[in-house]
Each structure stands twice: as C-alpha cells, then as structure tokens.
Design a protein around this motif. Structure first.
Motif, short mmCIF file in Angstrom:
data_model
loop_
_atom_site.label_atom_id
_atom_site.label_comp_id
_atom_site.label_asym_id
_atom_site.label_seq_id
_atom_site.Cartn_x
_atom_site.Cartn_y
_atom_site.Cartn_z
N PRO A 1 -30.71 -40.65 -16.98
CA PRO A 1 -29.98 -41.29 -18.07
C PRO A 1 -28.98 -40.38 -18.77
O PRO A 1 -27.92 -40.85 -19.20
N GLY A 2 -29.30 -39.11 -18.90
CA GLY A 2 -28.39 -38.19 -19.57
C GLY A 2 -27.07 -38.02 -18.86
O GLY A 2 -26.08 -37.58 -19.47
N ALA A 3 -27.02 -38.39 -17.59
CA ALA A 3 -25.78 -38.29 -16.83
C ALA A 3 -25.00 -39.60 -16.83
O ALA A 3 -23.77 -39.60 -16.85
N HIS A 4 -25.72 -40.75 -16.79
CA HIS A 4 -24.98 -42.02 -16.72
C HIS A 4 -24.72 -42.66 -18.07
O HIS A 4 -23.81 -43.48 -18.20
N GLY A 5 -25.50 -42.35 -19.09
CA GLY A 5 -25.16 -42.76 -20.44
C GLY A 5 -25.77 -44.04 -20.96
O GLY A 5 -25.58 -44.38 -22.13
N VAL A 6 -26.48 -44.79 -20.13
CA VAL A 6 -27.23 -45.94 -20.64
C VAL A 6 -28.59 -45.39 -21.06
O VAL A 6 -29.50 -45.24 -20.25
N LEU A 7 -28.70 -45.09 -22.34
CA LEU A 7 -29.78 -44.24 -22.84
C LEU A 7 -30.82 -44.97 -23.67
O LEU A 7 -31.67 -44.34 -24.30
N GLY A 8 -30.79 -46.29 -23.66
CA GLY A 8 -31.79 -47.03 -24.40
C GLY A 8 -31.56 -48.52 -24.27
O GLY A 8 -30.53 -48.97 -23.78
N ALA B 1 -20.72 -35.49 -24.08
CA ALA B 1 -20.03 -36.67 -24.60
C ALA B 1 -20.97 -37.86 -24.81
O ALA B 1 -20.60 -38.82 -25.49
N LEU B 2 -22.17 -37.80 -24.23
CA LEU B 2 -23.11 -38.91 -24.32
C LEU B 2 -24.24 -38.67 -25.31
O LEU B 2 -24.97 -39.61 -25.64
N ALA B 3 -24.38 -37.45 -25.78
CA ALA B 3 -25.56 -37.08 -26.57
C ALA B 3 -25.68 -37.89 -27.86
O ALA B 3 -26.79 -38.20 -28.31
N ALA B 4 -24.55 -38.26 -28.48
CA ALA B 4 -24.60 -38.98 -29.75
C ALA B 4 -25.20 -40.37 -29.62
O ALA B 4 -25.56 -41.00 -30.63
N ARG B 5 -25.32 -40.89 -28.41
CA ARG B 5 -25.96 -42.19 -28.21
C ARG B 5 -27.46 -42.10 -28.46
O ARG B 5 -28.13 -43.12 -28.67
N ILE B 6 -28.02 -40.91 -28.38
CA ILE B 6 -29.42 -40.65 -28.71
C ILE B 6 -29.51 -40.45 -30.22
O ILE B 6 -28.62 -39.90 -30.85
N GLY B 7 -30.57 -40.91 -30.84
CA GLY B 7 -30.71 -40.80 -32.28
C GLY B 7 -30.78 -39.36 -32.76
O GLY B 7 -31.14 -38.45 -32.00
N ASP B 8 -30.44 -39.14 -34.02
CA ASP B 8 -30.68 -37.83 -34.63
C ASP B 8 -32.16 -37.52 -34.61
O ASP B 8 -32.57 -36.36 -34.52
N VAL B 9 -32.97 -38.58 -34.70
CA VAL B 9 -34.43 -38.47 -34.58
C VAL B 9 -34.88 -39.39 -33.46
O VAL B 9 -34.45 -40.54 -33.37
N VAL B 10 -35.74 -38.87 -32.59
CA VAL B 10 -36.32 -39.64 -31.48
C VAL B 10 -37.80 -39.80 -31.77
O VAL B 10 -38.50 -38.82 -32.05
N ALA B 11 -38.29 -41.05 -31.71
CA ALA B 11 -39.72 -41.32 -31.94
C ALA B 11 -40.26 -42.12 -30.76
O ALA B 11 -39.94 -43.31 -30.62
N LEU B 12 -41.04 -41.47 -29.92
CA LEU B 12 -41.65 -42.12 -28.76
C LEU B 12 -43.13 -42.36 -29.05
O LEU B 12 -43.87 -41.44 -29.39
N ALA B 13 -43.54 -43.62 -28.93
CA ALA B 13 -44.90 -44.00 -29.28
C ALA B 13 -45.93 -43.33 -28.39
O ALA B 13 -45.71 -43.11 -27.20
#
Length: 396
Positions: free
Chosen positions: A115-122, A341-353
């Motif tokens: 995902p970090g390469a193609h950009g569909v991150l969620g 260029a894709l990192a900002a699509r990830i939240g400032d905070v990541v919460a994985l259950a």
C-alpha cells in the motif's frame, strides 16, 4: 521514500504483512511470470511464491478473489466447502496488506505492490489539502484514478506482453475509481450475478493462447458483515461459494489452472468490545478529521496538536488498540515502504484494534457501527488469507 525497515516493534498479537515473501501483493506477479511476462517490482522478487512451478506450465490462469474468505474461516468450515478443502495450497497462507480491507487489498493485488507504494491506504482516507475524505468503495472519478493511484498494474504489464487479460466483477463496479485503479489494463467484464461471473470467467480463459482471467466475488464478505461469520447465513453463503468454485474447476480447459485467494479474513465483534468514540468527547479535541474504519482508524490532527492527540488516544484506548504516530507506524513496515508523496494519506495518529475491539462512531458512521463482523487490523485472523490451486487435466 519514507523508510520501512521494521525499526519499531508491533505488539505481539499483531503481525506485519510479509510483502515480497508471502503476501497478496505476490500473487499476480507470480502468475505473470508463469505466463512468460515477469514483472519488475523494485526490490521485491519476481515470483516469491514459486507459482511458475506450482502452475505446472499452465498457459491460461484464472485467479478468483473471494471477498472475506479468511484462511482461518476456510479451515474451520471445511465440511461446508469440500471443493476448497480439497484444493492444493502451493504456498501456504498469505498475508493481506495493512489495513486489511478491500480497497487496499484489491489495489495491492492488482499492482503487485504494498500500500505504501500504490497509495490506496485505507477504506476511507483523507484527501490531503482538500479538507475531505475519500471512500474508496464510493469513488467515481474525483480524484482522478490515474493520479491518485499512478502505478502501473500487473494487468497492464501482462497485456503489453501479449497476454489476453480479463477482469470480471460486479456490473455495478464497471468504471469506478477503484476498478480503474486496481484492474487497469484488463478488459473489465461486468457480471450480473455470481453464476454469470463463473460463466464469464470460463469463457474468458479462451480469449487467447496465453490468458489471465481475474474474478471477484463480493457476497461472502457482505453476509459476514451483516450477519456475522458465526451465523447460519454466513455458512450457507460459504457453501454457495464452494459450489461456484466447483463450477470453475469442472470447466477448466486442459491447459488451465485456477488460483483462489481472498482480500482479508474477518471476525465477529460482540457488544462488549465495541468502543464508542462518540462517548469520549475528549478524543475529538484537536482532531481535524477522522478516517479509516472501526478496526483501522486514521486520526488527522489540527496543525500543532499532533502530540497531544496521540497522547490522548493512547491514554483513552489503552489495551484496546495499538496507537502510534504516523512516523512510527510507517517505520514498522506494515504499509511497506511509503512514498513521501503518499504519507499524508495516513493519519497523524494510527489506531489499529487489538483482540475483538472495534472503534465505532454511531453518529458519524451509523451503518458501519451496527455491523456484526469487521476486519482492517493486523490480527492473525484478519491477515491470513488462502492461496489454493486446481489444474486442468493436462497439467496433472
């Protein structure tokens, strides 16, 4: 690029997808290599699953992805799925990507990239700089799919090498942003139902002397979400899926092979492990935007509030989730190497259950908050997906 060398540790109950070794990203590159069209993926190997050998010289290959068909669920219900249970497992269980959710997985499969390469991150992500979110399952043409997901797909590569490439999926998904991103390069053929899909896949195998046919079945995942994976409805749907797979196997040309895989597993979430974010107003302080889904949350903070938001979410959620800042999440390697260029699509905070927890918000997401089963995080049950194979008579 933002490094992803696994410098930070995950909790013991969560797992890092093995990109380039045993993941969903490795399936189509291996198939393409077996058809004489190897794909270059940077540092990732061409065929880490050994599909060139496992496909036994097949010139026509069908790949069926069954949404929600987790490997643990297949094993637990082998009596309901005798066709699937009898199929060979050429590479053991594979790992879904992170987050373990359909749009991320389908694009990972189609591109052969993490995902970090193609950009569909969620499932739902921020559109940086625009103050809005993108739900990838409701995506039409804004943002432009060729810009939002700019990487070439394995389908494009195989087609350029002379392979007849067909993607078969629900008629309603034709032309969507996700379809254009994940299956770009394939001739998309819309199916009006599961039986139609299996017939169209069998027909497409005859499209050329070398053919790659991809099919997508959605109904098992929907049934699991609405009724739960421990329900009679889900078990009945699994039996129907097994019957459809049997139809494809029975109709395989002599020189063809079928691979069956999935995009993620899933698990039921009982009432006592549903954490209502709406009941914790402090969690909204300093938050600009909440994205993701109940088991994989992205929290985008107001400028300057990132550290405070992270501390507050860590304190309130406690053992219920793995809560880290964006940089730490990226450093674990769960997304693969992330393009800057894709990192900002990830939240400032990541919460994985963790465990069976889900982070619901009935006011913002009334429908998703009422579901019976979920996926998205990195537990073994969510990540483990099958890779099963069947061969035409001429292939032994």
């Amino acid at each position: 690029m933002t490094a992803a060398a696994g410098a930070s540790a995950l909790p013991a109950d969560l797992r890092r997808p093995a990109y380039g070794a045993a993941s969903l990203a490795d399936v189509l590159p291996g198939v393409s290599a077996a058809l004489g069209a190897p794909v270059r993926r940077g540092d990732l190997p061409t065929d880490p699953l050994g599909l060139t050998e496992a496909l036994r010289g097949a010139r026509r290959v069908a790949v069926l992805l069954v949404d929600g068909l987790g490997a643990d669920l297949v094993r637990a219900h082998a009596d309901l799925a005798p066709t699937l249970a009898a199929m060979a497992s050429p590479a053991g269980d594979l790992a879904a990507p992170c987050p373990s959710t359909t749009p991320v997985s389908l694009t990972t499969l189609g591109t052969g990239l993490p995902p970090g390469a193609h950009g569909v991150l969620g499932f739902v992500t921020d559109v940086p700089g625009e103050g809005r979110t993108l739900n990838h399952t409701q995506w039409a043409d804004d943002p432009d799919p060729t810009e939002w997901m700019a990487r070439p797909t394995v389908f494009q590569h195989a087609a350029a090498e002379g392979v007849a490439v067909t993607a078969v999926g629900p008629w309603a998904y034709a032309g969507s942003g996700l379809t254009e991103s994940a299956y770009r390069g394939g001739n998309y053929t819309g199916a009006v139902g599961p039986g139609d899909l299996t017939a169209l896949m069998r027909t497409a195998l005859d499209a050329g002397p070398r053919s790659l046919v991809y099919g997508y079945l959605a109904e098992l995942d929907l049934t699991g979400h609405v009724r739960g994976v421990d329900s009679p409805s889900w078990r009945a749907q699994l039996a129907l899926v097994d019957g459809l797979v049997a139809q494809i196997v029975d109709g395989l040309p002599d020189d063809a092979a079928l691979l069956v895989t999935a995009d993620h597993g899933m698990l039921d979430v009982p009432a006592h492990t549903r954490f209502d974010l709406d009941e914790e107003p402090d969690l909204a302080d300093g938050v600009r935007l909440l994205a993701g889904e109940p088991r994989a949350r992205y929290v985008h903070a107001e400028p300057g509030a990132e550290a405070e938001v992270l501390d507050r979410w860590c304190e309130v959620l406690g053992h219920r989730a793995w809560v880290v800042g964006r940089d730490e999440a990226i450093a674990t390697g769960v997304f693969g190497t992330v393009e800057e260029a894709l990192a900002a699509r990830i939240g400032d905070v990541v919460a994985l259950a963790r465990g069976s927890w889900a982070l619901v918000t009935p006011r913002l997401e009334p429908g998703p908050s009422r579901l019976a089963a979920y996926h998205g995080s990195l537990t073994a049950t969510e990540l483990a997906i099958p890779l099963l194979a069947a061969h035409g008579r001429a292939l032994g």
